[in-house]
Design a protein around this motif. Structure first.
Motif, mmCIF file in Angstrom:
data_model
loop_
_atom_site.group_PDB
_atom_site.id
_atom_site.type_symbol
_atom_site.label_atom_id
_atom_site.label_comp_id
_atom_site.label_asym_id
_atom_site.label_seq_id
_atom_site.Cartn_x
_atom_site.Cartn_y
_atom_site.Cartn_z
ATOM 1 N N GLU A 24 0.806 -1.216 0.000
ATOM 2 C CA GLU A 24 0.000 0.000 0.000
ATOM 3 C C GLU A 24 0.846 1.276 0.000
ATOM 4 O OE1 GLU A 24 1.344 0.114 4.155
ATOM 5 O OE2 GLU A 24 0.893 -1.460 2.709
ATOM 6 N N GLN A 25 2.184 1.162 -0.057
ATOM 7 C CA GLN A 25 3.062 2.300 0.175
ATOM 8 C C GLN A 25 2.793 3.458 -0.781
ATOM 9 O OE1 GLN A 25 5.065 1.911 2.966
ATOM 10 N NE2 GLN A 25 5.080 4.132 2.767
ATOM 11 N N LYS A 26 2.586 3.122 -2.052
ATOM 12 C CA LYS A 26 2.340 4.176 -3.054
ATOM 13 C C LYS A 26 1.135 5.034 -2.650
ATOM 14 C CE LYS A 26 0.410 4.502 -7.738
ATOM 15 N NZ LYS A 26 0.064 3.743 -8.963
ATOM 16 N N TYR A 27 0.077 4.395 -2.214
ATOM 17 C CA TYR A 27 -1.152 5.123 -1.890
ATOM 18 C C TYR A 27 -1.028 5.822 -0.539
ATOM 19 C CZ TYR A 27 -2.598 2.127 -5.682
ATOM 20 O OH TYR A 27 -2.668 1.491 -6.895
ATOM 21 N N THR A 28 -0.339 5.203 0.397
ATOM 22 C CA THR A 28 -0.110 5.839 1.685
ATOM 23 C C THR A 28 0.709 7.105 1.520
ATOM 24 O OG1 THR A 28 -0.169 3.678 2.780
ATOM 25 C CG2 THR A 28 0.800 5.498 4.021
ATOM 26 N N ASN A 29 1.746 7.022 0.692
ATOM 27 C CA ASN A 29 2.594 8.187 0.439
ATOM 28 C C ASN A 29 1.821 9.297 -0.271
ATOM 29 O OD1 ASN A 29 4.716 6.818 1.597
ATOM 30 N ND2 ASN A 29 5.688 6.244 -0.343
ATOM 31 N N THR A 30 0.982 8.893 -1.234
ATOM 32 C CA THR A 30 0.195 9.899 -1.956
ATOM 33 C C THR A 30 -0.756 10.608 -1.012
ATOM 34 O OG1 THR A 30 0.310 8.574 -3.986
ATOM 35 C CG2 THR A 30 -1.371 10.279 -3.889
ATOM 36 N N TYR A 31 -1.424 9.836 -0.152
ATOM 37 C CA TYR A 31 -2.345 10.455 0.790
ATOM 38 C C TYR A 31 -1.596 11.372 1.758
ATOM 39 C CZ TYR A 31 -5.741 11.246 4.434
ATOM 40 O OH TYR A 31 -6.564 11.856 5.343
ATOM 41 N N SER A 32 -0.452 10.935 2.230
ATOM 42 C CA SER A 32 0.341 11.757 3.144
ATOM 43 C C SER A 32 0.723 13.083 2.486
ATOM 44 C CB SER A 32 1.593 10.984 3.566
ATOM 45 O OG SER A 32 2.398 11.770 4.402
ATOM 46 N N TYR A 33 1.076 13.010 1.211
ATOM 47 C CA TYR A 33 1.470 14.204 0.463
ATOM 48 C C TYR A 33 0.277 15.147 0.263
ATOM 49 C CZ TYR A 33 3.145 16.945 -3.568
ATOM 50 O OH TYR A 33 3.504 17.958 -4.417
ATOM 51 N N LEU A 34 -0.867 14.573 -0.170
ATOM 52 C CA LEU A 34 -2.030 15.407 -0.496
ATOM 53 C C LEU A 34 -2.767 15.903 0.747
ATOM 54 C CD1 LEU A 34 -3.507 13.494 -3.586
ATOM 55 C CD2 LEU A 34 -2.129 15.584 -3.569
ATOM 56 N N SER A 35 -2.573 15.227 1.876
ATOM 57 C CA SER A 35 -3.235 15.676 3.106
ATOM 58 C C SER A 35 -2.329 16.549 3.967
ATOM 59 C CB SER A 35 -3.707 14.461 3.922
ATOM 60 O OG SER A 35 -2.602 13.649 4.284
ATOM 61 N N ASP A 36 -1.137 16.825 3.473
ATOM 62 C CA ASP A 36 -0.205 17.716 4.177
ATOM 63 C C ASP A 36 -0.816 19.115 4.214
ATOM 64 O OD1 ASP A 36 1.764 19.481 4.941
ATOM 65 O OD2 ASP A 36 3.352 18.502 3.796
ATOM 66 N N ASN A 37 -1.238 19.542 5.382
ATOM 67 C CA ASN A 37 -1.942 20.820 5.504
ATOM 68 C C ASN A 37 -1.085 22.015 5.115
ATOM 69 O OD1 ASN A 37 -4.596 20.688 7.996
ATOM 70 N ND2 ASN A 37 -4.001 19.168 6.469
ATOM 71 N N LYS A 38 0.223 21.894 5.332
ATOM 72 C CA LYS A 38 1.100 23.009 4.977
ATOM 73 C C LYS A 38 1.116 23.218 3.466
ATOM 74 C CE LYS A 38 5.823 24.750 5.504
ATOM 75 N NZ LYS A 38 7.202 24.460 6.005
ATOM 76 N N LEU A 39 1.278 22.130 2.701
ATOM 77 C CA LEU A 39 1.265 22.233 1.241
ATOM 78 C C LEU A 39 -0.113 22.638 0.746
ATOM 79 C CD1 LEU A 39 2.639 21.858 -1.495
ATOM 80 C CD2 LEU A 39 2.025 19.428 -1.385
ATOM 81 N N LEU A 40 -1.157 22.082 1.348
ATOM 82 C CA LEU A 40 -2.523 22.437 0.983
ATOM 83 C C LEU A 40 -2.737 23.939 1.141
ATOM 84 C CD1 LEU A 40 -5.506 21.493 0.375
ATOM 85 C CD2 LEU A 40 -5.799 21.365 2.857
#
Length: 819
Positions: free
Chosen positions: A594-610
């Motif tokens: 699941e690493q690819k999807y976990t990493n993607t979610y971590s990236y897209l849910s990063d509030n600072k980047l958002l």
């Protein structure tokens, strides 16, 4: 003996042409050889390019290269073989065969019938102005009860299915007509019960008379049903007259027109020259000396209200039938089914134990039943287009088992609607929901794309304007099936992993989910890392105040005024975040990486980047970004100058006038549903001060808060309740929509249960918003007889399509507090 032939030597020394050397000849050979090679390479490149272009051209309508999701269909699923699958009709039965026998109902009042057929009810039409209609109870498998109020008269249609034999068993439908008003007792009503087969159905039907007790029925045989008969029985009441039609219709979409063209006005001399409207019997042309075969048989029954007719389908392969399912036997069986339905409903939603009153529970049952009873079965090919095709091309022919948003206005499958439908359907019957999901994902092409709107078969096509038929493979739709799957993972883990669970189904589904996720993550990317952009916006239009974003599902919700590659759409970014989170959970359940999807979610849910990409410090809200100006208006263009003595026709249609040049900026003057997406999909950190700001904005009456739910666009927004063209009224520019309100209630419930500084505040808003939504939807149902597509943000009145028991049915989950 022949003389030996010797070579002749020729001396060129005195020739006027210079003698060619050996090297010159070699150069010439080399020259031609070189160009031959070049030409061969060019031909090869051209052939490769042509072949590759052909390959690209065919990708749009090439199925996904993997095993099919629907491995059991038709008779392999006997309890779902027959059903009320003709979603767009007031009542009709069909099988889950590509080319099925169909049955249906029409009715009219003889004194109100117009020469053009006006007054005949058949399709669910808003123009019929029925007081109300809809299923009051329907379990999705074995029975259903529907009430149709037409003026002072009540038509009740019900059906029961009984297993038996090898071809899907028997069923009986009952049509009952009553009135509570004494002055209307004895009035005439004509009902038309019919059966039809399509041109490609392998089989036949013929009218048949089964004896004095029965009216004109049919006998027939098809590949899917074997031999069968349909009997019509007068269960109670006085029948004035009966007539029938046996003919060849041009298609299922023109059955009403066929009846209208066949009706005759005759004089009944035995009843004092009384005029009556009848069907003419056989209307079958003789071709090459042979009478053609019928494909449409209708029986018209004119009775005095009240009366009741049973329509009995019996399979020829059912040899163990003890008696015919009609009369008192039907009444007793229906009582049992209703009792089972009521017990299951309380076990699933627990509304009685939550303190709801009886009329409120009846409302919830009707809403659920309308969604489940509106599930249709369609077969056909979509029309699709890609950048590599010369125009629209047909998709492959396929079946689709799906719920529909509205039986009257949208009686077909919509991709993003179905993800919301699946929340309630899966809670009621998980097997049915997985069946629906499987059918939808079998419509995925090799690219990982699923067309957003499914218009399959002549009946569905006849209800769709031409401009909406073709689907483009560059265009997405919110991937709401990930919400459904997330909901299933949270609520049904035991059922998924149990002995008879759906884990194998998820295993087969997983490669398609991967392809779907990858398609979104590749085709809808924005210009900057971490950004996404909806495709399909028209950057050249001058007719729309704000170019619509149909692909987002939010249609005319205001975006950047001038679409270009710099756009960043926050709702799409949040949808991909949700998708990656769900993919991660599914991968873990299936013991996949699941690493690819976990990493993607971590990236897209990063509030600072958002916040860097989508938080406007000016408005202190999340927003889209793009080339934008609010200074746009719709105006009639100035009339063209006419030459002397000649008047040029003037085009008075309004066009968009840009009063101020756009600039790259946040679209932060527009606050509404899109601004809430990081909150709606639970991406904002529970401790973030921005969560507190969002909660304040939600509760602000000048922005989104109303006593009927959250409005779609703030009153302060420049385009609040403005038309998008001269002819298009506002759609997502103020009214209350239930699907996004359900996400808001769901999010408030989530944040209220998470430990953090704003949990109590979330709880208070949750309770009030949920109460406002439930109370208003129930109030409007009692007042109008319908649930609606949207609700007026000033009055709470239902508006647009009715009945809209698609995602508006999520009110049942809100009542049960099921998220």
């Amino acid at each position: 003996m022949a003389r030996q032939r010797k070579p002749v030597s020729v001396d060129h020394s005195n020739s006027k042409f210079p003698k060619k050397t050996q090297s010159q000849n070699a150069n010439k050979v080399g020259f031609f050889s070189y160009w031959k090679q070049v030409l061969a390479c060019v031909c090869l490149v051209v052939a490769v390019c042509v072949g590759y272009m052909g390959y690209l051209e065919t990708r749009v309508n090439t199925p996904f290269d993997d095993q099919k999701m629907v491995i059991k269909s038709g008779l392999d699923v006997p309890d779902r073989y027959w059903g009320s699958y003709r979603s767009g009709l007031y009542f009709g039965m069909k099988t889950r065969d590509p080319y099925s026998l169909v049955t249906g109902l029409m009715w009219y009042f003889p004194q109100q019938l117009r020469p053009d057929g006006g007054g005949i009810r058949h399709w669910c039409e808003e123009g019929d102005n029925l007081n109300r209609y809809g299923w009051t109870e329907h379990d999705g498998r074995t029975f259903g009860i529907q009430e149709i109020q037409d003026g002072p008269f009540l038509l009740t249609t019900s059906f029961i299915k009984k297993p038996g034999g090898n071809h899907g068993g028997d069923w009986t439908a009952r049509i009952s007509i009553t009135t509570p008003h004494d002055q209307f007792i004895g009035q005439q009503l004509s009902i038309i019960l019919y059966s039809a087969i399509e041109e490609k159905t392998k089989g036949w039907i013929k009218p048949s008379h089964f004896g004095d007790k029965f009216l004109t029925g049919i006998i027939g045989e098809t590949d899917g049903l074997g031999s069968f008969n349909i009997k019509l029985y007068n269960n109670s009441g006085e029948i004035e007259n009966e007539s029938y039609l046996s003919c060849s219709a041009q298609g299922l979409h023109v059955l009403k027109e066929t009846v209208v063209a066949s009706l005759r006005l005759v004089t009944d001399r035995q009843k004092g020259n009384q005029k009556r409207i009848v069907l003419p019997g056989e209307l079958l042309p003789i071709i090459d000396g042979k009478r053609s075969e019928p494909n449409f048989i209708a029986t018209q029954i004119t009775g005095k209200i009240p009366f009741e007719i049973d329509m009995v389908f019996e399979s020829g392969s059912n040899m163990d039938r003890s008696s015919t399912l009609m009369g008192n036997k039907y009444t007793d069986e229906l009582k049992e089914r209703r009792n089972e339905f009521n017990i299951k409903f309380e076990n699933v939603f627990k509304l009685s134990s939550k303190g709801y009153k009886n009329d409120e529970i009846l409302f919830a049952k009707a809403v659920l039943s309308n969604l489940v009873g509106g599930i249709g079965y369609f077969y056909g090919a979509s029309r699709v287009e890609s950048a590599y095709t010369r125009g629209p091309v047909p998709y492959w022919k396929a079946p689709l088992y799906t719920a529909v948003p509205s039986r009257s206005f949208f009686p077909r499958g919509f991709l993003w609607d179905e993800g919301f439908h699946g929340l309630l359907i899966s809670k009621w019957d998980l097997d049915i929901e997985f069946d629906i999901i499987n059918h939808w994902f079998d419509l995925m092409n090799v690219e990982g794309w699923i067309p957003r709107e499914q218009i399959l078969g002549h009946e569905a096509l006849s209800k769709v304007p031409e401009q909406f038929v073709t689907q483009k493979n560059s265009n997405a739709n919110p991937p709401t099936f990930f919400i459904t799957l997330h909901f299933i993972l949270n609520n049904f883990v035991d059922k998924l992993t149990g002995k008879e669970g759906q884990l194998q189904n998820l295993e087969r589904l997983y490669p398609r989910l991967q392809a779907w996720f990858d398609w979104f993550n590749n085709t809808q990317l924005g210009d900057l890392p971490g950004t996404y952009r909806w495709r399909g916006r028209d950057s050249t239009t001058n007719r729309q105040l704000n170019p619509i974003t149909l692909t987002s599902g939010l249609d005319d919700y205001p975006r950047a005024s001038h679409p270009n590659v710099d756009e960043r759409h926050i709702d799409l970014r949040c949808w991909i975040a949700l998708a990656s989170s769900t993919m991660s959970e599914i991968a873990k359940l299936l013991n996949r990486n699941e690493q690819k999807y976990t990493n993607t979610y971590s990236y897209l849910s990063d509030n600072k980047l958002l916040d860097e990409l989508h938080w406007s410090s000016n408005s202190e809200s999340y927003s889209d970004f793009g080339l934008h100006t609010d200074a746009v208006v719709l105006k009639c263009p100035p009339p063209p100058k006419s030459p002397p003595g000649y008047q040029v026709p003037q085009n008075l249609e309004k066009i968009r006038i840009v009063l101020k040049d756009p600039e790259l900026r946040f679209v932060d003057s527009t606050f509404g549903y899109v601004s809430l997406f990081p909150f709606l999909l639970q991406i904002i950190d529970v401790n973030s001060p921005k969560l507190n700001k969002v909660l304040d904005d939600i509760k602000n009456p000048e922005l989104l808060w109303t006593n009927y739910g959250l409005r779609s666009l703030a009153k302060s927004a420049p385009m609040y309740m403005k038309k998008n063209t001269e002819h298009d009224p506002p759609y997502w520019r103020g009214p209350v929509w239930i699907n996004l309100n359900y996400l808001a209630v769901r999010a408030l419930n989530y944040y209220s249960k998470k430990e953090g500084p704003y949990s109590q505040k979330s709880k208070l808003i949750y309770n009030e918003l949920r109460s406002n939504l439930i109370n208003n939807i129930m109030k409007e149902f009692k007042r109008t007889g319908y649930v609606w597509e949207q609700y007026n943000d000033k009055t709470g009145e239902g508006q647009r399509s009715r009945p809209f028991t698609g995602w508006t049915s999520l009110v049942v989950l809100m009542m049960g507090e099921i998220y």
